[in-house]
Motif scaffolding. Structure first.
Motif, short mmCIF file in Angstrom:
data_model
loop_
_atom_site.label_atom_id
_atom_site.label_comp_id
_atom_site.label_asym_id
_atom_site.label_seq_id
_atom_site.Cartn_x
_atom_site.Cartn_y
_atom_site.Cartn_z
N VAL A 217 1.00 -0.94 0.06
CA VAL A 217 -0.10 -0.10 -0.04
C VAL A 217 1.07 1.52 -0.16
CG1 VAL A 217 -1.97 -1.25 1.26
CG2 VAL A 217 -0.22 -0.07 2.68
N PRO A 218 0.24 2.25 -0.63
CA PRO A 218 1.26 3.57 -0.55
C PRO A 218 1.37 4.02 1.03
CG PRO A 218 -0.47 3.72 -2.09
CD PRO A 218 -0.86 2.47 -1.12
N PRO A 219 2.38 4.79 1.27
CA PRO A 219 2.61 5.22 2.66
C PRO A 219 1.80 6.57 2.85
CG PRO A 219 4.17 6.32 0.99
CD PRO A 219 3.64 5.11 0.46
N GLU A 220 1.44 6.69 4.14
CA GLU A 220 0.45 7.70 4.63
C GLU A 220 -0.91 7.92 3.84
OE1 GLU A 220 2.53 11.38 4.39
OE2 GLU A 220 4.31 10.45 5.50
N SER A 221 -1.63 6.49 3.71
CA SER A 221 -2.83 6.39 2.97
C SER A 221 -4.04 5.92 3.57
CB SER A 221 -2.66 5.59 1.61
OG SER A 221 -1.80 4.41 2.19
N TYR A 222 -3.89 5.69 5.07
CA TYR A 222 -5.09 5.15 5.75
C TYR A 222 -5.28 5.94 7.08
CZ TYR A 222 -5.13 1.39 2.36
OH TYR A 222 -5.36 0.63 1.40
N ASP A 223 -6.67 6.23 7.33
CA ASP A 223 -6.89 7.04 8.60
C ASP A 223 -6.96 6.35 9.71
OD1 ASP A 223 -7.58 9.72 7.42
OD2 ASP A 223 -9.22 8.59 6.19
N LEU A 224 -7.19 4.99 9.68
CA LEU A 224 -7.21 4.01 10.80
C LEU A 224 -6.51 2.77 10.21
CD1 LEU A 224 -7.94 3.22 13.66
CD2 LEU A 224 -10.32 2.30 12.48
N VAL A 225 -5.58 2.25 10.86
CA VAL A 225 -4.87 1.04 10.69
C VAL A 225 -5.08 -0.20 11.85
CG1 VAL A 225 -2.76 -0.35 10.06
CG2 VAL A 225 -3.24 2.19 9.17
N SER A 226 -5.33 -1.15 11.79
CA SER A 226 -5.80 -1.92 12.61
C SER A 226 -4.84 -3.28 12.80
CB SER A 226 -7.25 -2.31 12.83
OG SER A 226 -7.62 -3.02 12.01
N LEU A 227 -4.33 -3.71 13.92
CA LEU A 227 -3.53 -5.04 14.12
C LEU A 227 -4.27 -5.70 15.53
CD1 LEU A 227 -0.09 -3.44 13.91
CD2 LEU A 227 -0.96 -5.63 12.56
N HIS A 228 -5.22 -6.60 15.03
CA HIS A 228 -6.07 -7.20 16.04
C HIS A 228 -5.47 -8.64 16.14
CE1 HIS A 228 -10.01 -9.66 17.04
NE2 HIS A 228 -10.09 -8.79 18.02
N GLN A 229 -5.10 -9.12 17.32
CA GLN A 229 -4.64 -10.37 17.57
C GLN A 229 -3.66 -10.76 16.60
OE1 GLN A 229 -4.87 -11.48 20.47
NE2 GLN A 229 -6.86 -10.92 21.40
N VAL A 230 -2.72 -10.12 16.17
CA VAL A 230 -1.58 -10.21 15.28
C VAL A 230 -0.56 -10.40 15.97
CG1 VAL A 230 -0.72 -9.58 13.09
CG2 VAL A 230 -3.12 -9.44 13.27
N LEU A 231 0.11 -9.45 16.82
CA LEU A 231 1.25 -9.49 17.01
C LEU A 231 2.04 -10.59 17.61
CD1 LEU A 231 1.54 -5.71 18.64
CD2 LEU A 231 2.01 -6.69 16.08
N HIS A 232 1.19 -11.44 18.52
CA HIS A 232 1.68 -12.58 19.23
C HIS A 232 2.08 -13.73 18.41
CE1 HIS A 232 -2.91 -13.35 19.45
NE2 HIS A 232 -2.34 -14.55 19.00
N TYR A 233 1.70 -13.67 16.97
CA TYR A 233 2.30 -14.55 16.09
C TYR A 233 3.57 -14.32 15.32
CZ TYR A 233 -2.62 -16.80 16.13
OH TYR A 233 -3.68 -17.47 16.69
N LEU A 234 4.06 -13.11 15.56
CA LEU A 234 5.20 -12.66 14.98
C LEU A 234 6.57 -12.57 15.72
CD1 LEU A 234 3.29 -9.43 13.38
CD2 LEU A 234 3.53 -11.60 12.38
N GLU A 235 7.54 -12.86 14.97
CA GLU A 235 8.96 -12.85 15.36
C GLU A 235 9.42 -11.39 15.76
OE1 GLU A 235 10.71 -15.19 16.34
OE2 GLU A 235 10.06 -16.91 15.28
N ASP A 236 8.61 -10.41 14.96
CA ASP A 236 9.22 -8.98 15.14
C ASP A 236 7.92 -8.20 15.14
OD1 ASP A 236 10.72 -6.74 14.94
OD2 ASP A 236 11.10 -6.73 12.92
N PRO A 237 7.40 -8.13 16.35
CA PRO A 237 6.23 -7.37 16.29
C PRO A 237 6.39 -5.82 16.36
CG PRO A 237 6.55 -8.42 18.55
CD PRO A 237 7.50 -9.04 17.48
N ALA A 238 7.76 -5.41 16.72
CA ALA A 238 8.01 -4.04 16.73
C ALA A 238 8.18 -3.58 15.19
CB ALA A 238 9.28 -3.60 17.53
N GLY A 239 8.71 -4.60 14.29
CA GLY A 239 8.76 -4.21 12.89
C GLY A 239 7.33 -4.00 12.47
N ALA A 240 6.41 -4.89 12.87
CA ALA A 240 5.30 -4.81 12.33
C ALA A 240 4.40 -3.63 12.73
CB ALA A 240 4.19 -6.01 12.80
#
Length: 337
Positions: A217-240
């Motif tokens: 997606v283009p940068p700076e293009s969304y008014d609301l971004v959501s991460l719902h129950q996603v971070l705990h699956y990731l090796e690098d949540p800070a990067g996400a």
């Protein structure tokens, strides 16, 4: 605006591409759903090479987009302002009662029913894992109510849901935004999401396959971004979070929902959780590093509050820039509380 008009040659090319019966029928079908070549051959009763050629002409003319998804590719109407406006104008002139278009819609409905059956089978095969986790925390409707309360009732233009899964979060906010997009790495889950969103009558949303660490997606293009129950699956949540923040418009928001720290090791062993929850300061620190101010942090604790139960935490971050009159962004002088 200069970027929302079409040059003479490009306009002629677009009109030539759309000015053919099968291609106009394809545009009408894509206005209601993202479809594959196989879907379109079934609906239109034409060969795969012929459908592929029509799709290439429409893609080259900038009227539709091709989105690879595993071994498949989904086609959808363009999101470019000028191309989308031209397509909208063309489709508005079509009589919905036209027998050919009505027949196409009937066949589309049959294709969607077949997809729904396949999605239901996948969901049933995996539902035990989700049910086991849901039983450990407050009901989903309480989490969703808290999400709605934090975001508030004011409408906005665009929403991006990362790790969209079943598409439920997009459905939850669909009445607030003009246009929504869901990103997920799993083609199977995207099939579930498409079926669920179609069943719910949500027409202002599309989903596509993508990498959460390299968003398409283009940068700076969304008014609301959501991460719902996603971070705990990731090796690098800070990067996400950093990549998610890249998609947030100046003044926009990032909503993170995940578990508070816990000791349930079986979630790591049996359900692929890479992280056993996150503290308030941990996620707030990542939001700050990504240029977002933490506006709200809220915990939802089960009534039983036993060691085997999970607390769900919501973080709402806001981009610390704001738009000024000329459309550029400037740093806000103070944190929004």
């Amino acid at each position: 605006m200069v970027d929302s008009v079409i040059g003479l040659d490009a306009l002629v090319a677009s009109l030539r591409a759309a000015g053919e019966p099968t291609r106009l029928r394809i545009l009408a079908l894509l206005a209601g759903a993202d479809l594959t070549v196989k879907d379109l051959t079934t609906i239109l009763g034409q060969s795969q090479p012929r459908i592929s050629r029509h799709l290439k002409l429409l893609t080259d003319a900038g009227l539709i987009l091709r989105a690879p998804e595993g071994a498949w590719a989904y086609y959808r109407l363009t999101e470019d302002d000028a191309g989308a406006r031209l397509t909208d104008q063309l489709l508005m002139q079509l009589d919905p009662a036209d027998p050919t278009l009505a027949r196409d819609r009937e066949r589309l409905a049959a294709v969607q029913r077949a997809h729904a059956e396949a999605a239901a089978a996948y969901f049933a095969a995996n539902a035990h894992a989700w049910d086991a986790i849901r039983s450990l925390h407050v009901p989903e409707d309480a989490v969703e109510a808290a999400m709605r309360r934090l975001v508030g009732p004011k409408p906005f233009q665009t929403m991006l849901d990362l790790g969209t899964g079943t598409g439920r979060i997009l459905e939850l906010f669909a009445d607030l935004f003009d246009r929504g997009l869901g990103i997920d790495a799993s083609a199977a889950m995207l099939s579930v999401a498409r079926v669920n969103l179609a069943k719910a009558g949500v027409a202002n949303v599309r989903v596509r396959q993508g990498d959460i660490f390299a968003l398409p997606v283009p940068p700076e293009s969304y008014d609301l971004v959501s991460l719902h129950q996603v971070l705990h699956y990731l090796e690098d949540p800070a990067g996400a979070i950093e990549e998610a923040a890249r998609a947030v418009r100046p003044g926009g928001r990032l909503l993170v929902v995940d578990f508070a720290p816990h000791d349930l090791e079986f979630l790591r062993a049996e359900h692929a959780h890479r992280r056993l929850g996150f503290s308030h300061d941990q996620v707030s620190g990542w939001l700050a590093q990504a240029g977002l101010d933490t506006v709200v942090v809220e915990d939802l604790t089960p009534e039983r509050a036993s060691p085997a139960d999970l607390t769900v935490t919501l973080w709402l971050g806001r981009d610390r820039r704001t738009l000024v009159a000329d459309g550029t962004a400037t740093e806000r002088l103070e944190t929004i509380g």
